[in-house]
Design an enzyme around this catalytic site. Structure first.
Site, PDB file in Angstrom:
ATOM      1  NE  ARG A 119      37.598  42.035  36.305  1.00 32.43           N
ATOM      2  CZ  ARG A 119      36.432  42.076  35.663  1.00 32.43           C
ATOM      3  NH1 ARG A 119      36.367  42.461  34.418  1.00 32.43           N
ATOM      4  NH2 ARG A 119      35.313  41.726  36.295  1.00 32.43           N
ATOM      5  CE  LYS A 184      41.113  36.767  42.237  1.00 27.68           C
ATOM      6  NZ  LYS A 184      40.279  37.885  41.799  1.00 27.68           N
ATOM      7  NE  ARG A 319      31.823  39.147  43.621  1.00 26.64           N
ATOM      8  CZ  ARG A 319      32.731  39.459  42.695  1.00 26.64           C
ATOM      9  NH1 ARG A 319      32.903  38.685  41.643  1.00 26.64           N
ATOM     10  NH2 ARG A 319      33.495  40.528  42.828  1.00 26.64           N
TER      11      ARG A 319
HETATM   12  P1  ATP Z   1      35.824  40.302  39.549  1.00 30.44           P
HETATM   13  O1  ATP Z   1      34.905  39.151  39.587  1.00 30.44           O
HETATM   14  O2  ATP Z   1      35.172  41.578  39.174  1.00 30.44           O
HETATM   15  O3  ATP Z   1      37.076  40.041  38.766  1.00 30.44           O
HETATM   16  P2  ATP Z   1      37.484  40.158  41.970  1.00 30.44           P
HETATM   17  O4  ATP Z   1      37.146  40.543  43.383  1.00 30.44           O
HETATM   18  O5  ATP Z   1      37.913  38.757  41.747  1.00 30.44           O
HETATM   19  O6  ATP Z   1      36.224  40.534  41.091  1.00 30.44           O
HETATM   20  P3  ATP Z   1      39.981  41.106  40.741  1.00 30.44           P
HETATM   21  O7  ATP Z   1      40.275  42.478  40.282  1.00 30.44           O
HETATM   22  O8  ATP Z   1      39.972  40.004  39.751  1.00 30.44           O
HETATM   23  O9  ATP Z   1      38.574  41.184  41.486  1.00 30.44           O
HETATM   24  O10 ATP Z   1      41.013  40.725  41.880  1.00 30.44           O
HETATM   25  C1  ATP Z   1      41.241  41.555  42.995  1.00 30.44           C
HETATM   26  C2  ATP Z   1      40.665  40.907  44.252  1.00 30.44           C
HETATM   27  O11 ATP Z   1      41.284  39.649  44.467  1.00 30.44           O
HETATM   28  C3  ATP Z   1      40.956  41.679  45.525  1.00 30.44           C
HETATM   29  O12 ATP Z   1      39.975  42.655  45.751  1.00 30.44           O
HETATM   30  C4  ATP Z   1      40.958  40.588  46.604  1.00 30.44           C
HETATM   31  O13 ATP Z   1      39.650  40.318  47.050  1.00 30.44           O
HETATM   32  C5  ATP Z   1      41.442  39.374  45.867  1.00 30.44           C
HETATM   33  N1  ATP Z   1      42.885  39.085  46.097  1.00 30.44           N
HETATM   34  C6  ATP Z   1      43.908  39.948  46.283  1.00 30.44           C
HETATM   35  N2  ATP Z   1      45.061  39.294  46.409  1.00 30.44           N
HETATM   36  C7  ATP Z   1      44.774  37.963  46.303  1.00 30.44           C
HETATM   37  C8  ATP Z   1      45.551  36.777  46.341  1.00 30.44           C
HETATM   38  N3  ATP Z   1      46.860  36.780  46.516  1.00 30.44           N
HETATM   39  N4  ATP Z   1      44.883  35.594  46.196  1.00 30.44           N
HETATM   40  C9  ATP Z   1      43.547  35.545  46.007  1.00 30.44           C
HETATM   41  N5  ATP Z   1      42.766  36.637  45.955  1.00 30.44           N
HETATM   42  C10 ATP Z   1      43.378  37.829  46.098  1.00 30.44           C
END
Ligand code: ATP
Length: 324
Positions: A119, A184, A319
């Site tokens: 995002r 995640k 968060r």
């Molecule tokens: P939000 O809660 O706003 O969605 P988010 O940090 O989860 O925040 P996203 O845009 O959903 O943001 O996902 C991008 C983020 O995911 C990256 O900034 C990184 O921290 C994480 N990320 C990137 N690649 C991977 C992966 N392969 N597996 C898990 N996490 C990843």
């Protein structure tokens, strides 16, 4: 970042079994010199593949690789069109650019993304073969407003398909992530185009970690998980088929029932339900207890006063209270 030329693809197919292959054998099979084998192995490594060499034994992939099988996927998912592009910038970008020629449910798959995105311009790390990377096209007659919160429906569909495939215990985080043990596991990115009053064209992207090579792990900027933690992934292509079919069923149901039909399921899978959390909107932070979602897909936050606040929209992040 290197390209996956036909020769490199042939080399990779030989290495996919995870066994040792000597430079000499590989060179003979592909009719190239040992030095050329070494050069192409380096190129494959730069795509995020974990290949190592042991003198006297040859080259070996750290974990065996099940490559995407375009023929099998096309057969199983027909009449939906399946496009497999091993190395791509972003499957979502490619599918957004392809909208005029796409039909309902068409899928684009990749082994590796060189500019995978999350995002708001964040980076999504997608090393070769380490994930399920897919984008699915869906035309929503009800228009853009109806697409609000669609990532919640996609999340439920993916978790349920994984449960049916034997991977239980996966949870959701509002609005677009799959979590395993608080880390995640997958990200969902729904992008759209359309005009007010007309149908909405959706590209639903997902990157699900299967097994991430050690070299790529350190590039991820938050705690992450991989599906292999829950058991062996015996049929990667079968998993793609189950996910696409599950998604198509859920999207059809969503057209009739909206998010309300998925609310109960989503709340059952919610990682943060009942936990202390922070809601972030730019510089602003609001603390409270997560209380799941409502019928529109809004995040419900119970403040200390007992008041329930609703959050809906794109610029909001959730968060746990223990994480920065
Ligand atoms: P939000 O809660 O706003 O969605 P988010 O940090 O989860 O925040 P996203 O845009 O959903 O943001 O996902 C991008 C983020 O995911 C990256 O900034 C990184 O921290 C994480 N990320 C990137 N690649 C991977 C992966 N392969 N597996 C898990 N996490 C990843």
């Amino acid at each position: 970042m290197s390209e996956l030329t036909p020769l490199r693809e042939a080399l990779l197919k030989r290495l996919a079994d995870g066994q040792f292959h000597s430079g000499e054998q590989l060179g003979d099979a592909l009719q190239i010199s040992r030095a050329a084998v070494s050069k192409h192995v380096q190129a494959l490594k730069s795509l995020g593949l974990d290949i190592y060499s042991v003198s006297g034994k040859g080259y070996r992939l750290a974990v065996p690789l099940q490559l995407l099988d375009a023929e099998r996927l096309s057969r199983a998912l027909a009449p939906v069109r399946v496009e497999v592009i091993p190395v791509i910038g972003s499957t979502n970008q490619h599918w957004l650019e392809s909208i005029p020629r796409l039909s309902q449910g068409d899928v684009c798959l990749a082994e590796c993304q060189t500019s995978g995105r999350g995002r708001r311009g964040r980076t999504w790390i997608s090393p070769f073969g380490g994930q399920l990377i897919m984008s699915l096209y869906w035309r929503l007659e009800q228009g853009m407003a109806a697409a609000m919160g669609l990532s919640l429906v996609v999340g439920v569909a993916v978790v349920e398909a994984l449960e049916s495939a034997g991977f239980g215990g996966i949870e959701l985080k509002w609005p677009n992530d799959l979590y395993l043990n608080g880390r995640k596991l997958a990200g969902i990115l729904v992008e759209m185009s359309g005009t007010a009053g007309g149908p909405c064209h959706l590209v639903i992207g997902m990157g699900l970690n299967l097994v991430l090579p050690a070299t790529e792990q350190e590039r991820i900027t938050q705690p992450w998980a991989e599906l292999a933690e829950l058991g062996e992934i015996t049929d990667r292509n079968g998993l793609v088929i189950a996910l696409v079919q599950g998604l198509q069923r859920a999207l059809t149901r969503f057209e009739q029932e909206g998010i309300a039909g998925f609310r109960e399921c989503w709340n059952r899978l919610d990682h943060f339900n009942g936990k202390p959390v922070r809601v972030l909107m730019g510089e602003q932070q609001v603390h409270g207890t997560a209380r799941g979602i409502d019928d529109q897909g809004a995040l419900l936050l119970e403040l200390e006063s007992g008041e329930i606040k609703r959050y809906l929209g794109g610029e909001i992040s959730l968060r746990g209270n223990d994480r920065d």
